[in-house]
Each structure stands twice: as structure tokens, then as C-alpha cells.
Write a protein that holds these residues in place. Structure first.
Motif, PDB file in Angstrom:
ATOM      1  N   SER A 403     -19.487  -0.591   4.544  1.00  0.00           N
ATOM      2  CA  SER A 403     -18.951  -1.694   3.741  1.00  0.00           C
ATOM      3  C   SER A 403     -17.719  -2.359   4.341  1.00  0.00           C
ATOM      4  CB  SER A 403     -18.604  -1.190   2.338  1.00  0.00           C
ATOM      5  OG  SER A 403     -17.533  -0.263   2.394  1.00  0.00           O
ATOM      6  N   GLY A 404     -17.042  -1.664   5.249  1.00  0.00           N
ATOM      7  CA  GLY A 404     -15.771  -2.173   5.759  1.00  0.00           C
ATOM      8  C   GLY A 404     -14.607  -1.917   4.821  1.00  0.00           C
ATOM      9  N   ALA A 405     -14.841  -1.145   3.757  1.00  0.00           N
ATOM     10  CA  ALA A 405     -13.767  -0.842   2.807  1.00  0.00           C
ATOM     11  C   ALA A 405     -12.698   0.027   3.465  1.00  0.00           C
ATOM     12  CB  ALA A 405     -14.329  -0.121   1.588  1.00  0.00           C
ATOM     13  N   LEU A 406     -11.453  -0.208   3.101  1.00  0.00           N
ATOM     14  CA  LEU A 406     -10.351   0.602   3.618  1.00  0.00           C
ATOM     15  C   LEU A 406     -10.417   1.991   3.002  1.00  0.00           C
ATOM     16  CD1 LEU A 406      -7.657   0.673   5.270  1.00  0.00           C
ATOM     17  CD2 LEU A 406      -6.503   0.083   3.123  1.00  0.00           C
ATOM     18  N   LEU A 407     -10.398   2.998   3.847  1.00  0.00           N
ATOM     19  CA  LEU A 407     -10.411   4.391   3.384  1.00  0.00           C
ATOM     20  C   LEU A 407      -9.038   5.043   3.466  1.00  0.00           C
ATOM     21  CD1 LEU A 407     -13.702   5.641   5.088  1.00  0.00           C
ATOM     22  CD2 LEU A 407     -13.407   4.768   2.752  1.00  0.00           C
ATOM     23  N   GLY A 408      -8.212   4.588   4.392  1.00  0.00           N
ATOM     24  CA  GLY A 408      -6.889   5.177   4.571  1.00  0.00           C
ATOM     25  C   GLY A 408      -6.200   4.540   5.748  1.00  0.00           C
ATOM     26  N   GLY A 409      -4.933   4.868   5.908  1.00  0.00           N
ATOM     27  CA  GLY A 409      -4.183   4.311   7.023  1.00  0.00           C
ATOM     28  C   GLY A 409      -2.943   5.126   7.324  1.00  0.00           C
ATOM     29  N   GLU A 410      -2.467   4.935   8.535  1.00  0.00           N
ATOM     30  CA  GLU A 410      -1.309   5.687   9.020  1.00  0.00           C
ATOM     31  C   GLU A 410      -0.476   4.760   9.890  1.00  0.00           C
ATOM     32  OE1 GLU A 410      -1.420  10.299  10.115  1.00  0.00           O
ATOM     33  OE2 GLU A 410      -2.246   9.042  11.695  1.00  0.00           O
ATOM     34  N   VAL A 411       0.828   4.814   9.699  1.00  0.00           N
ATOM     35  CA  VAL A 411       1.758   4.098  10.561  1.00  0.00           C
ATOM     36  C   VAL A 411       2.759   5.113  11.076  1.00  0.00           C
ATOM     37  CG1 VAL A 411       3.392   2.196  10.794  1.00  0.00           C
ATOM     38  CG2 VAL A 411       1.511   2.028   9.133  1.00  0.00           C
ATOM     39  N   VAL A 412       2.927   5.148  12.386  1.00  0.00           N
ATOM     40  CA  VAL A 412       3.849   6.075  13.028  1.00  0.00           C
ATOM     41  C   VAL A 412       4.821   5.263  13.868  1.00  0.00           C
ATOM     42  CG1 VAL A 412       4.061   7.977  14.674  1.00  0.00           C
ATOM     43  CG2 VAL A 412       2.156   7.935  13.059  1.00  0.00           C
ATOM     44  N   GLY A 413       6.119   5.499  13.698  1.00  0.00           N
ATOM     45  CA  GLY A 413       7.108   4.799  14.488  1.00  0.00           C
ATOM     46  C   GLY A 413       8.187   4.172  13.626  1.00  0.00           C
ATOM     47  N   ARG A 414       9.016   3.404  14.270  1.00  0.00           N
ATOM     48  CA  ARG A 414      10.135   2.762  13.588  1.00  0.00           C
ATOM     49  C   ARG A 414       9.631   1.843  12.469  1.00  0.00           C
ATOM     50  NH1 ARG A 414      15.092   0.226  17.086  1.00  0.00           N
ATOM     51  NH2 ARG A 414      16.301  -0.748  15.414  1.00  0.00           N
ATOM     52  N   GLU A 415      10.302   1.917  11.325  1.00  0.00           N
ATOM     53  CA  GLU A 415      10.002   1.098  10.145  1.00  0.00           C
ATOM     54  C   GLU A 415       8.656   1.423   9.511  1.00  0.00           C
ATOM     55  OE1 GLU A 415      10.555  -3.000  11.305  1.00  0.00           O
ATOM     56  OE2 GLU A 415      12.425  -2.529  12.312  1.00  0.00           O
ATOM     57  N   ALA A 416       8.083   2.580   9.840  1.00  0.00           N
ATOM     58  CA  ALA A 416       6.806   2.965   9.234  1.00  0.00           C
ATOM     59  C   ALA A 416       6.912   3.044   7.718  1.00  0.00           C
ATOM     60  CB  ALA A 416       6.348   4.310   9.807  1.00  0.00           C
ATOM     61  N   GLY A 417       8.057   3.476   7.223  1.00  0.00           N
ATOM     62  CA  GLY A 417       8.242   3.601   5.790  1.00  0.00           C
ATOM     63  C   GLY A 417       8.200   2.275   5.058  1.00  0.00           C
ATOM     64  N   GLU A 418       8.491   1.180   5.747  1.00  0.00           N
ATOM     65  CA  GLU A 418       8.371  -0.149   5.165  1.00  0.00           C
ATOM     66  C   GLU A 418       6.966  -0.709   5.371  1.00  0.00           C
ATOM     67  OE1 GLU A 418      10.783  -1.399   3.335  1.00  0.00           O
ATOM     68  OE2 GLU A 418      12.079   0.298   3.788  1.00  0.00           O
ATOM     69  N   LEU A 419       6.415  -0.531   6.567  1.00  0.00           N
ATOM     70  CA  LEU A 419       5.116  -1.116   6.890  1.00  0.00           C
ATOM     71  C   LEU A 419       3.979  -0.536   6.054  1.00  0.00           C
ATOM     72  CD1 LEU A 419       5.427  -1.224  10.787  1.00  0.00           C
ATOM     73  CD2 LEU A 419       5.606  -3.137   9.203  1.00  0.00           C
ATOM     74  N   ILE A 420       4.111   0.729   5.651  1.00  0.00           N
ATOM     75  CA  ILE A 420       3.020   1.362   4.910  1.00  0.00           C
ATOM     76  C   ILE A 420       2.771   0.655   3.585  1.00  0.00           C
ATOM     77  CG2 ILE A 420       4.387   3.062   3.620  1.00  0.00           C
ATOM     78  CD1 ILE A 420       1.010   3.685   5.415  1.00  0.00           C
ATOM     79  N   HIS A 421       3.756  -0.075   3.083  1.00  0.00           N
ATOM     80  CA  HIS A 421       3.573  -0.763   1.813  1.00  0.00           C
ATOM     81  C   HIS A 421       2.518  -1.862   1.904  1.00  0.00           C
ATOM     82  CE1 HIS A 421       7.713   0.926   1.088  1.00  0.00           C
ATOM     83  NE2 HIS A 421       7.024   1.356   0.071  1.00  0.00           N
ATOM     84  N   LEU A 422       2.291  -2.388   3.099  1.00  0.00           N
ATOM     85  CA  LEU A 422       1.234  -3.385   3.241  1.00  0.00           C
ATOM     86  C   LEU A 422      -0.125  -2.783   2.894  1.00  0.00           C
ATOM     87  CD1 LEU A 422       2.392  -5.131   6.544  1.00  0.00           C
ATOM     88  CD2 LEU A 422       2.475  -6.067   4.224  1.00  0.00           C
ATOM     89  N   LEU A 423      -0.287  -1.493   3.179  1.00  0.00           N
ATOM     90  CA  LEU A 423      -1.543  -0.824   2.848  1.00  0.00           C
ATOM     91  C   LEU A 423      -1.562  -0.332   1.406  1.00  0.00           C
ATOM     92  CD1 LEU A 423      -2.180   1.246   6.103  1.00  0.00           C
ATOM     93  CD2 LEU A 423      -2.974  -1.055   5.521  1.00  0.00           C
ATOM     94  N   SER A 424      -0.393  -0.101   0.821  1.00  0.00           N
ATOM     95  CA  SER A 424      -0.358   0.369  -0.562  1.00  0.00           C
ATOM     96  C   SER A 424      -0.745  -0.734  -1.544  1.00  0.00           C
ATOM     97  CB  SER A 424       1.028   0.920  -0.916  1.00  0.00           C
ATOM     98  OG  SER A 424       1.970  -0.127  -1.078  1.00  0.00           O
ATOM     99  N   LEU A 425      -0.793  -1.976  -1.071  1.00  0.00           N
ATOM    100  CA  LEU A 425      -1.176  -3.099  -1.929  1.00  0.00           C
ATOM    101  C   LEU A 425      -2.689  -3.246  -2.053  1.00  0.00           C
ATOM    102  CD1 LEU A 425       1.369  -5.755  -0.585  1.00  0.00           C
ATOM    103  CD2 LEU A 425       1.566  -4.380  -2.663  1.00  0.00           C
ATOM    104  N   SER A 426      -3.426  -2.329  -1.437  1.00  0.00           N
ATOM    105  CA  SER A 426      -4.874  -2.485  -1.318  1.00  0.00           C
ATOM    106  C   SER A 426      -5.613  -2.043  -2.577  1.00  0.00           C
ATOM    107  CB  SER A 426      -5.382  -1.678  -0.116  1.00  0.00           C
ATOM    108  OG  SER A 426      -4.953  -0.324  -0.228  1.00  0.00           O
ATOM    109  N   ALA A 427      -5.377  -2.725  -3.691  1.00  0.00           N
ATOM    110  CA  ALA A 427      -6.091  -2.390  -4.920  1.00  0.00           C
ATOM    111  C   ALA A 427      -7.587  -2.669  -4.764  1.00  0.00           C
ATOM    112  CB  ALA A 427      -5.514  -3.186  -6.089  1.00  0.00           C
TER     113      ALA A 427
END
Length: 471
Positions: A403-427
Motif C-alpha cells: 500500500s505504501g503506508a508508513l509503518l515506522g521511521g527513525e532519525v539519527v543525528g543532530r536535531e533528530a528530536g525535532e525532525l521526528i515530529h514530522l513523522l508523528s503527524l502521520s495520522a
């Protein structure tokens, strides 16, 4: 006794309790909140807030190693942990004042004391001014957690500490620190202490972060970043006992080995604080590990009593508590209850590199019957990362091959704690990657690597139709 009826009474003022009090009040509820110790709970006073303040200081010190090549005169910098302690305390005090002032402005009734259930709808508060009793339609148990110590290990003020004691009492004298534990807390403090000038002996039973859901690539990136700073965990050390000896401490391993230091920090996990709450006067039940048992809506076996955050586990962090609080308030005031989905709350580690993840990892996706497609983009060629002298890490996305549905994601590195919010919006996870592929980004930005990972995933796994909308 005070028998004023409340719509909602919350026991515990950590991030979950605070969030529940604020949100319920904003949604028209009459709310009481009870705190037996320091307002703000563990996260604000001796956890995520002061620890992130220290992490920021540690990053400044590490980054000063690049000053000369950037044309900045001076450096590398050194650390003063005593001054760093004073700085975090100032931040904590400022946040706490803002926090309590806001509760008062909203009209939340705040009670100092130890709250215990007399029955399902009455809570007695034992405090300095005597005993009060509240009647309430609904309650939330948000009492958090306390340090978990190995059997036979006891703390000694100024010598053998937990992280709670470190932030409450100050930094002990001495440069040599024995750090015990390879979980999130230990992995974060290994970096912070080292950057702040301490000589750290870091011992772990299992490999660092062994019991987390981070990918092997994420753990390897962090391990390499720590090793580059000469921070190495000693794996396989099983602590048998630790003693305050002379002016320092001595740790004894189960294999007979010993380690000496000026003081020790025990980062050996946490356990839910669920004792002495009068739960026996209700139908609320606990598991063998002390966690309050709840259903998918976070309601206990006693109708009208809910529990959130560390007291229900298994993941114990402020992010989960905040998400739980939002869910509980919705389920109290709305006729459409929602269910908890803990995997879709961001998890973070703040160490030599930041690790952030959300959703399923590879194994979990396969266990659920999915065939995961992987999209990957490294920061090593990112113009923004290159300009920051910090190219470590990557973005890694998992999608369903069909389906191409998002199953999960990972960001490693500087500012990862901010960037992960882009994936948390995936209702809408079914179409989220299509939306991400069509998004507009600032350039240069680290966030662009989420777009690059999405496009790579589509091309590599034949998901152009699902992600790009191509026929």
C-alpha cells in the motif's frame, strides 16, 4: 473536610498529570490536581528537562573542537559540572513557576499532600495543613516512577546516587565517576559526564540500548560517535554490590572484579510508583511488576479511574505520559473513546548523537504480517549537515510494500528530536508518504532528508504509484 465535587482529580503533577489538568480545564471540566512532593514531577525536576539542559552544554563543548577550522578563535572548551548543575536548576525553577502560574490562571485547584483513594469517588489528602477530602467523578493516577535498584544495592548520599538524587542534591565531589547501566539514562549520562570533564567508568550488563527498538544501524552510529570521544561501555559487568569505602566507592562484579571511583551513579532503570495510594479501596488492579492495569482506553478495572504514563508502562518516558493524558481527557469528555497506540509516540535518546524513532521497526512490521520497504537517506551529503560540521546519522523510513503506508521511521543525528515530529503527524499513514513527497521544504535543511528517503523508497521498491500518484 472539603467535599467539593470535581469532574476530574489527578494524583501526580508530572508531564502527564499537568497535561491532563490543563487540557481537561480547557475543555470545560472542573479539575483538581494533587502533588505530594515537588510540582512538575520527575521530568521537570530530575529528568528530561534538566538532562536536556546538560546535553545542550555537552554539545557546545564537543562542537568547540571544530572552532579553529571554522575561524572561531579559542577552544576547545572544557566543562564545569557544578556550574552546569546551577544552570539546569535555574531553568527548572523558571519552568516550574510558569507551570504552576498557568494552572492557577486556568483555575485548576492545586493541593499539596499525599493523595489516597478512600473509595472510587473520594480521595483523601494528607498534607502539612491536615487532612482534606475531595469527591470526584473521574480520577487519573499519574504518579510516575522512582529509581529501580538492583537487589542488595543501597544509596549513600554524596557517594552512591540515583539520577533523582543527583538533580535534587547536587554533584558530588570528585572527578572519577562510576556509571552503572546501559539503558537510555546511562547512555545519555555517559556522554554528558564525559563532556563535562568527568573521568567515566561506564559498566553495563547487556550492550547499551540492547532492550530498545532502535535499529542496529542506529545503535552502531551512536556507538561509533561515543567511541570517537573515547567513551566505551564495559559490557558484561554484573553488579553484585557497591560500597562507600574511604573517600570513594568500590563496585564488586559477580565475577569477582572490582572498580573504584570517587562516586557512583546508578542508572539501573525505574519502577512505577503505585504504592500507598489506597488502591485496595477500589477495584484498581496491578500486575506483578507494580504497573497499574488498564484497558485500551486507559481505564482501570474501576470505572471512572484512569492511569497514565510510567505507572502503566511498559515504555516509561514523558512523551508517553503526555500522549496518554491527551487520550484520557478525550475519553472522559467525549462520547467517542480512542485507544492507546504507544508505538506512535516518539522515543528519543540524547547522547553523542540523537536517536529518534516512531512506529514499528523491521521485526515488528514483519511480525504483523507486513513486508517492509525501506527508504534511507544519510546526512553525510546534506549541505546543512556539512555546514554544521556534523554529518553523522540518517533518516530511515519503513513502508508497506503493497500500500505504501508508513509503518515506522527513525532519525539519527543532530536535531533528530525535532525532525521526528514530522513523522508523528502521520495520522493518515496510508497516504502520509505521498503527502511528504508533495511537501515544500526550506533549503538547505536537515528535514530535506525525509523527502530524499521517501523518494528513494518509492523508486527502489516500485511504489511510484502509491507515493507519487503515478499510474
Amino acid at each position: 473536610m472539603n467535599t467539593t465535587p470535581f469532574d476530574l482529580t489527578i494524583i501526580g503533577s508530572g508531564p502527564g498529570g499537568y497535561r491532563a489538568a490543563v487540557l481537561a480545564t480547557l475543555r470545560g471540566q472542573k479539575v483538581a490536581i494533587i502533588e505530594r512532593a515537588t510540582w512538575g514531577g520527575t521530568c521537570l525536576n530530575r529528568g528530561c528537562v534538566p538532562k536536556k539542559d546538560w546535553h545542550e552544554t555537552a554539545k557546545w563543548i564537543e562542537q568547540s573542537r571544530h572552532f579553529h577550522q571554522r575561524g572561531v578563535i579559542g577552544g576547545p572548551l572544557g566543562g564545569d559540572m557544578d556550574q552546569a548543575w546551577l544552570h539546569q536548576r535555574k531553568v527548572v525553577d523558571t519552568v516550574r513557576k510558569s507551570y504552576t502560574d498557568y494552572l492557577k490562571r486556568l483555575g485548576v485547584q492545586m493541593f499539596d499532600g499525599h493523595g489516597r483513594f478512600r473509595d472510587a469517588h473520594h480521595i483523601r489528602i494528607s498534607g502539612a495543613t491536615g487532612i482534606q477530602e475531595l469527591s470526584t467523578r473521574h480520577s487519573v493516577i499519574a504518579t510516575g516512577s522512582v529509581p529501580l535498584l538492583p537487589d542488595s544495592i543501597v544509596t549513600v548520599p554524596g557517594r552512591i546516587l540515583t539520577s533523582d538524587m543527583l538533580f535534587d542534591d547536587g554533584v558530588p565531589a570528585g572527578q572519577r565517576v562510576l556509571l552503572v547501566g546501559g539503558g537510555v539514562i546511562g547512555t545519555e549520562f555517559a556522554y554528558i559526564f564525559s563532556m563535562l570533564g568527568k573521568a567515566v567508568s561506564w559498566v553495563v550488563h547487556s550492550p547499551a540500548l540492547a532492550h530498545t527498538f532502535y535499529s542496529p544501524q542506529a545503535k552502531d552510529t551512536l556507538r561509533d560517535a561515543l567511541a570517537a570521544l573515547d567513551i566505551h561501555p564495559r559490557a558484561g559487568f554484573q553488579l553484585a554490590r557497591i560500597e562507600a569505602v574511604g573517600a570513594g566507592v568500590t563496585a564488586f562484579g559477580s565475577d569477582g572484579s572490582t572498580l573504584e571511583a570517587d562516586w557512583a551513579l546508578l542508572a539501573t532503570g525505574r519502577k512505577p510508583f503505585t504504592d500507598d495510594l489506597g488502591l485496595e479501596n477500589t477495584a484498581v488492579t496491578r500486575g506483578g511488576n507494580g504497573f497499574v492495569q488498564v484497558n485500551d482506553h486507559l481505564e482501570t478495572a474501576e470505572a471512572g479511574i484512569y492511569a497514565i504514563g510510567d505507572v502503566i508502562g511498559p515504555l516509561m518516558n514523558a512523551n508517553q505520559a503526555l500522549a496518554d493524558a491527551t487520550l484520557v481527557v478525550n475519553n472522559i469528555v467525549s462520547a467517542s473513546p480512542k485507544s492507546r497506540d504507544p508505538l506512535w509516540v516518539p522515543e528519543l535518546v540524547y547522547s553523542a548523537v540523537e536517536l529518534a524513532r516512531i512506529g514499528m521497526n523491521d521485526d515488528q512490521a514483519e511480525d504483523e504480517g507486513f513486508e517492509p520497504a525501506i527508504g534511507f537517506a544519510a546526512f553525510e551529503t546534506s549541505p546543512r549537515a556539512l555546514g554544521q560540521d556534523d554529518t553523522r546519522g540518517f533518516v530511515r523510513l519503513l513502508a508497506d510494500m503493497d500500500s505504501g503506508a508508513l509503518l515506522g521511521g527513525e532519525v539519527v543525528g543532530r536535531e533528530a528530536g525535532e525532525l521526528i515530529h514530522l513523522l508523528s503527524l502521520s495520522a493518515d499513514r496510508e497516504h502520509f508518504l505521498r503527502q511528504l513527497a508533495q511537501a515544500r521544504f526550506n533549503h538547505p535543511a536537515r528535514a530535506e532528508e525525509l523527502l530524499n528517503a521517501t523518494e528513494t523508497l518509492a523508486a527502489r521498491w516500485g511504489l511510484q504509484a502509491q507515493i507519487f500518484g503515478e499510474d
